[in-house]
Structures are given as C-alpha cells and as structure tokens.
Design a protein around this motif. Sequence first.
Motif, PDB file in Angstrom:
ATOM      1  N   THR A 102      -0.104   3.121  18.954  1.00 48.42           N
ATOM      2  CA  THR A 102      -1.239   2.793  18.097  1.00 48.42           C
ATOM      3  C   THR A 102      -1.258   3.657  16.846  1.00 48.42           C
ATOM      4  O   THR A 102      -1.270   4.888  16.944  1.00 48.42           O
ATOM      5  N   PRO A 103      -1.262   3.072  15.662  1.00 47.70           N
ATOM      6  CA  PRO A 103      -1.369   3.867  14.436  1.00 47.70           C
ATOM      7  C   PRO A 103      -2.692   4.616  14.386  1.00 47.70           C
ATOM      8  O   PRO A 103      -3.704   4.161  14.929  1.00 47.70           O
ATOM      9  N   THR A 104      -2.686   5.750  13.709  1.00 52.50           N
ATOM     10  CA  THR A 104      -3.914   6.553  13.613  1.00 52.50           C
ATOM     11  C   THR A 104      -4.813   6.081  12.484  1.00 52.50           C
ATOM     12  O   THR A 104      -5.985   6.449  12.431  1.00 52.50           O
ATOM     13  N   LYS A 105      -4.266   5.252  11.562  1.00 52.05           N
ATOM     14  CA  LYS A 105      -5.048   4.790  10.412  1.00 52.05           C
ATOM     15  C   LYS A 105      -4.949   3.278  10.286  1.00 52.05           C
ATOM     16  O   LYS A 105      -4.126   2.638  10.946  1.00 52.05           O
ATOM     17  N   THR A 106      -5.761   2.743   9.422  1.00 49.41           N
ATOM     18  CA  THR A 106      -5.748   1.295   9.191  1.00 49.41           C
ATOM     19  C   THR A 106      -5.077   0.917   7.888  1.00 49.41           C
ATOM     20  O   THR A 106      -4.930  -0.266   7.591  1.00 49.41           O
ATOM     21  N   THR A 107      -4.645   1.902   7.123  1.00 47.81           N
ATOM     22  CA  THR A 107      -3.942   1.619   5.876  1.00 47.81           C
ATOM     23  C   THR A 107      -2.917   2.715   5.597  1.00 47.81           C
ATOM     24  O   THR A 107      -3.168   3.890   5.883  1.00 47.81           O
ATOM     25  N   TYR A 108      -1.773   2.316   5.054  1.00 45.06           N
ATOM     26  CA  TYR A 108      -0.699   3.260   4.734  1.00 45.06           C
ATOM     27  C   TYR A 108      -0.096   2.878   3.385  1.00 45.06           C
ATOM     28  O   TYR A 108      -0.040   1.693   3.027  1.00 45.06           O
ATOM     29  N   ASP A 109       0.376   3.877   2.674  1.00 46.20           N
ATOM     30  CA  ASP A 109       1.034   3.604   1.394  1.00 46.20           C
ATOM     31  C   ASP A 109       2.359   2.887   1.593  1.00 46.20           C
ATOM     32  O   ASP A 109       2.722   2.012   0.806  1.00 46.20           O
ATOM     33  N   VAL A 110       3.099   3.281   2.626  1.00 48.65           N
ATOM     34  CA  VAL A 110       4.398   2.665   2.917  1.00 48.65           C
ATOM     35  C   VAL A 110       4.466   2.365   4.409  1.00 48.65           C
ATOM     36  O   VAL A 110       4.235   3.263   5.236  1.00 48.65           O
ATOM     37  N   VAL A 111       4.786   1.135   4.752  1.00 48.79           N
ATOM     38  CA  VAL A 111       5.068   0.756   6.136  1.00 48.79           C
ATOM     39  C   VAL A 111       6.540   0.379   6.216  1.00 48.79           C
ATOM     40  O   VAL A 111       7.003  -0.513   5.490  1.00 48.79           O
ATOM     41  N   PRO A 114       8.832  16.061  -3.382  1.00 55.99           N
ATOM     42  CA  PRO A 114       7.562  16.706  -3.729  1.00 55.99           C
ATOM     43  C   PRO A 114       6.656  15.828  -4.591  1.00 55.99           C
ATOM     44  O   PRO A 114       5.453  16.088  -4.683  1.00 55.99           O
ATOM     45  N   ASP A 115       7.212  14.778  -5.208  1.00 57.91           N
ATOM     46  CA  ASP A 115       6.410  13.897  -6.052  1.00 57.91           C
ATOM     47  C   ASP A 115       5.788  12.736  -5.268  1.00 57.91           C
ATOM     48  O   ASP A 115       5.028  11.950  -5.836  1.00 57.91           O
ATOM     49  N   PHE A 116       6.126  12.641  -3.987  1.00 60.46           N
ATOM     50  CA  PHE A 116       5.523  11.599  -3.156  1.00 60.46           C
ATOM     51  C   PHE A 116       4.465  12.233  -2.259  1.00 60.46           C
ATOM     52  O   PHE A 116       4.753  13.136  -1.481  1.00 60.46           O
ATOM     53  N   ASN A 117       3.242  11.770  -2.374  1.00 59.86           N
ATOM     54  CA  ASN A 117       2.168  12.327  -1.536  1.00 59.86           C
ATOM     55  C   ASN A 117       1.436  11.243  -0.755  1.00 59.86           C
ATOM     56  O   ASN A 117       0.272  11.402  -0.387  1.00 59.86           O
ATOM     57  N   GLY A 118       2.122  10.125  -0.501  1.00 62.38           N
ATOM     58  CA  GLY A 118       1.506   9.021   0.218  1.00 62.38           C
ATOM     59  C   GLY A 118       1.685   9.130   1.721  1.00 62.38           C
ATOM     60  O   GLY A 118       2.321  10.052   2.241  1.00 62.38           O
ATOM     61  N   SER A 119       1.116   8.171   2.424  1.00 65.94           N
ATOM     62  CA  SER A 119       1.217   8.085   3.886  1.00 65.94           C
ATOM     63  C   SER A 119       2.304   7.088   4.257  1.00 65.94           C
ATOM     64  O   SER A 119       2.499   6.069   3.587  1.00 65.94           O
ATOM     65  N   VAL A 120       3.021   7.394   5.336  1.00 65.23           N
ATOM     66  CA  VAL A 120       4.155   6.567   5.767  1.00 65.23           C
ATOM     67  C   VAL A 120       4.007   6.247   7.244  1.00 65.23           C
ATOM     68  O   VAL A 120       3.821   7.156   8.075  1.00 65.23           O
ATOM     69  N   LEU A 121       4.123   4.975   7.575  1.00 67.10           N
ATOM     70  CA  LEU A 121       4.131   4.518   8.961  1.00 67.10           C
ATOM     71  C   LEU A 121       5.467   3.847   9.237  1.00 67.10           C
ATOM     72  O   LEU A 121       5.889   2.949   8.497  1.00 67.10           O
ATOM     73  N   VAL A 122       6.145   4.270  10.304  1.00 69.18           N
ATOM     74  CA  VAL A 122       7.384   3.640  10.754  1.00 69.18           C
ATOM     75  C   VAL A 122       7.081   2.897  12.051  1.00 69.18           C
ATOM     76  O   VAL A 122       6.607   3.500  13.016  1.00 69.18           O
ATOM     77  N   VAL A 123       7.351   1.604  12.060  1.00 68.89           N
ATOM     78  CA  VAL A 123       7.104   0.779  13.241  1.00 68.89           C
ATOM     79  C   VAL A 123       8.451   0.460  13.888  1.00 68.89           C
ATOM     80  O   VAL A 123       9.302  -0.209  13.283  1.00 68.89           O
ATOM     81  N   GLU A 124       8.643   0.948  15.097  1.00 70.92           N
ATOM     82  CA  GLU A 124       9.904   0.751  15.815  1.00 70.92           C
ATOM     83  C   GLU A 124       9.635   0.005  17.122  1.00 70.92           C
ATOM     84  O   GLU A 124       8.904   0.472  17.983  1.00 70.92           O
ATOM     85  N   GLU A 145       4.448   9.082  10.372  1.00 73.15           N
ATOM     86  CA  GLU A 145       3.953   8.603  11.659  1.00 73.15           C
ATOM     87  C   GLU A 145       4.869   7.501  12.188  1.00 73.15           C
ATOM     88  O   GLU A 145       5.155   6.527  11.485  1.00 73.15           O
ATOM     89  N   TYR A 146       5.327   7.658  13.414  1.00 71.76           N
ATOM     90  CA  TYR A 146       6.117   6.648  14.102  1.00 71.76           C
ATOM     91  C   TYR A 146       5.278   6.043  15.211  1.00 71.76           C
ATOM     92  O   TYR A 146       4.595   6.766  15.945  1.00 71.76           O
ATOM     93  N   VAL A 147       5.329   4.725  15.353  1.00 71.90           N
ATOM     94  CA  VAL A 147       4.667   4.075  16.477  1.00 71.90           C
ATOM     95  C   VAL A 147       5.657   3.174  17.198  1.00 71.90           C
ATOM     96  O   VAL A 147       6.560   2.586  16.579  1.00 71.90           O
ATOM     97  N   ALA A 148       5.487   3.096  18.505  1.00 72.05           N
ATOM     98  CA  ALA A 148       6.285   2.199  19.341  1.00 72.05           C
ATOM     99  C   ALA A 148       5.565   0.867  19.400  1.00 72.05           C
ATOM    100  O   ALA A 148       4.679   0.663  20.229  1.00 72.05           O
TER     101      ALA A 148
END
Length: 404
Positions: free
Chosen positions: A9-18, A37-47, A185-188
């Motif tokens: 389960t992802p911890t958030k409902t929106t991410y900058d990059v999925v 260092p110039d990237f400060n967004g959120s990343v979700l990896v769905v595996e 963040e990685y989610v199964a």
Amino acid sequence: MAAPGFSPTPTKTTYDVVIIGGAIMGSATAWFLSDNPDFNGSVLVVERDPSYAQCSTAHTNSSIRQQFSDPLNIRISQFTARFIKELPERMNDSRVPRLDVQNYGYLYLADTPGFAEVLRRNAEVQRAEGAGTEILNRDEIAARYPFYQLDDILAGSINTRDEGYWDGGTLFDWFRRSARDRGVEYVANEVTALTREGGRITHVTLASGEHIACGHVVNASGPRAARTAGMAGIKLPVEPRKRFTWVFSAETPLDRELPLTIDPSGVHVRQDGPTTYLAGAAPEEDLAVDPGDFVMDHARWQDHVWPILATRIPAFETIRVVTEWAGHYAYNTLDQNAILGPHPEIGNFLFQNGFSGHGLQQSPAMGRGLAEWLTYGEYRSLDLTPFSFDRITKGHPMIERAVI
C-alpha cells in the motif's frame, strides 16, 4: 503479495513520479532521481513481483560489451564500465562493493566475406570511440585460442577492454537498496489501469484499488511494456521473446578463459566460472510468448546447441548441464534498440523499454538519462534522443548491426 519490508500500500495518494516496474531499469531511474540534488519530488515504484523471480533482470547472463555498431550504444556501455568500477564513490556508501569486468571479451566469428566486412566496419567505429577492438584472421584466432575448430571461419573481432562478465545482480541490489534508503517508495502491487485526460496521464490504478495521482509515469515494465503502454492507448512494438541459457561443465576444461563467442549459427558461449561455461540460444521459432511462459525446450539443447558447441569446440563433446533456465528479451520488433523518453502526445508518459537483451549493461546510462529528463526536461550527460518514440511512429529504425 507483499515481501518483507515491501508494503503493498502506498503511503500517499499522489506522487511526482510513478515508475511501473522495479527491476534494473526502474530501479536505475529511481536511484538517479534520488541522487540528483536538483530533484526534490516524490517517487513511487510499483513492482508486481517483489521476489523478482520472473523478471528479465533475474535471468540475465550479465555481460557487457563495447562491440556495437552505433557510437551511442558504445558510449552507453563505456559509462556502465566506469560507473560500476566507481560504485562505492558514486553511491557515497562504504558498504557498497567495488565491481569490475572479467575481461575475456566477446569474440564474433564471421564465416562469410560479407559479415567479415561488417565486423571490420564496426571495429573502425568502436576504435574511434576508444574501444580496443581487434580484427583477427583465422590463423590469429587459432594462435590465441587453439581449442576452436575454424575451418569455416574467415575472421573474428574481439575486444578485451571493459568487455566480458560483470556482477549485474549486485548493481541491481544496490540501486534498489540505496534508492529506498534515500526515500524512494517501493510497493508490492500491480498497475491495472491508467487514467488519461487529453495529453496527460493523471492517475494510476493499483490492483488493490488505490487511485494514485501522478506527475509523470515511467513505463519500465520489461517484457510487459506493451501491456502497460496499452493502458494509455499506445501501441508499443515490444514483445516477450524467450531466450534459453544453459550452464555446463566439461570433462576436459579449456586451458584458458573462453571469450563470449558468438558462433555464426547464433549460439553463444562463454566462461562462467573456473570450470563451468554458459551457453545461450533463441528458440527455433523466435516468436512472441506469454510473459509468464518460462518453460524450457529441452530438445533445443540436445538437437541444436550441444552439436554446435561440440563442432566449434571439440573439447565440448563431453559436457554435462549443471543448470538451465528460460528468460525473456523485451524485444523491440522495429530495430532491437531501446525506446526511451516521453510520448510525443502524452508528454508525462515516459518509455524505458525494448532493450532486446542488452538492458542490464545499459541500465546506468538509461537511468541517468531518464532522471535528467524528469528533472530538467532534457538529457544532459548523453544525448539519448535517438532512442525516442518518434522513430516508432515514423517507422525509422535506429540501425544496430551488432545484435545478439
């Protein structure tokens, strides 16, 4: 579905990059984003398979070569060689091991004047890019490697600088581990749908029901890439093609290391350990398969691969298979080269697909390039625009003559 430390389960409902797919390509992009260092967004990896038991990365033969015909492909592999040799410094982590290349090289064998000329032209390109490729005639091959039967061979090409075997599994492990340490963040889980509004993907839907908003989506789905693209209404010419691998021992081991030898038949074989060897081949009919099909064709070894090996290297007349497996190429049917970067009409949907068997060795440069595009809207280290989706829509292949 979840693995230890791998929540579904992802911890958030929106991410900058999925990123859809967390094997070597998705994890390379995730790590380079976390390192920029110039990237400060959120990343979700769905595996979808957190065991990674069926991904192409887990079935790789883990080799690297400079012997491509396109200068860009050569530079990409050269970056990988530098990157893995400097891995602890690159990751700024004393736990990270320093990797190297076991430089027995690739040896392409030519049995026709036409292919011998292709090898000569390729070698000129490779040497211009700093590779140490040599063209050898039959007698020169025999002097270096007296175990070959060469009656039908006219010439060969070999490079033993940053070319051979390397530990791709360790790089993959540290890409993933370091990215997670840095907040990726990685989610199964599995992406089952994409919501498109005009020229954007606004949400990804997970198998567990979550509807996740996204700034950008990266298709890093390996052999399943066309299915992912299809969710966005995009036709992608990438399909799973089965490849077989056998590890074997010989009753009479060779007296020196065996280069990764590409026989004119298409069968290839290389050193795998001090007393073992690895051979690979395509099926008799090289057609698309289901991405869940990992069934071996045992007759392929007995009727095709072993006779070719025993003919080319008579010492391999008496050998014993130690282990075997089937894996998949994410095969680009247009030109067997990568498809990278944004879709021309759906600008926040990015491709990282179609590597056709050389993805592992290209993963650092491709991950770095895609992370640059996501951060700056352009490639800054290597210009990777020749791999863009535009050539797919136009039907203009990027020709690479050195394909295995």
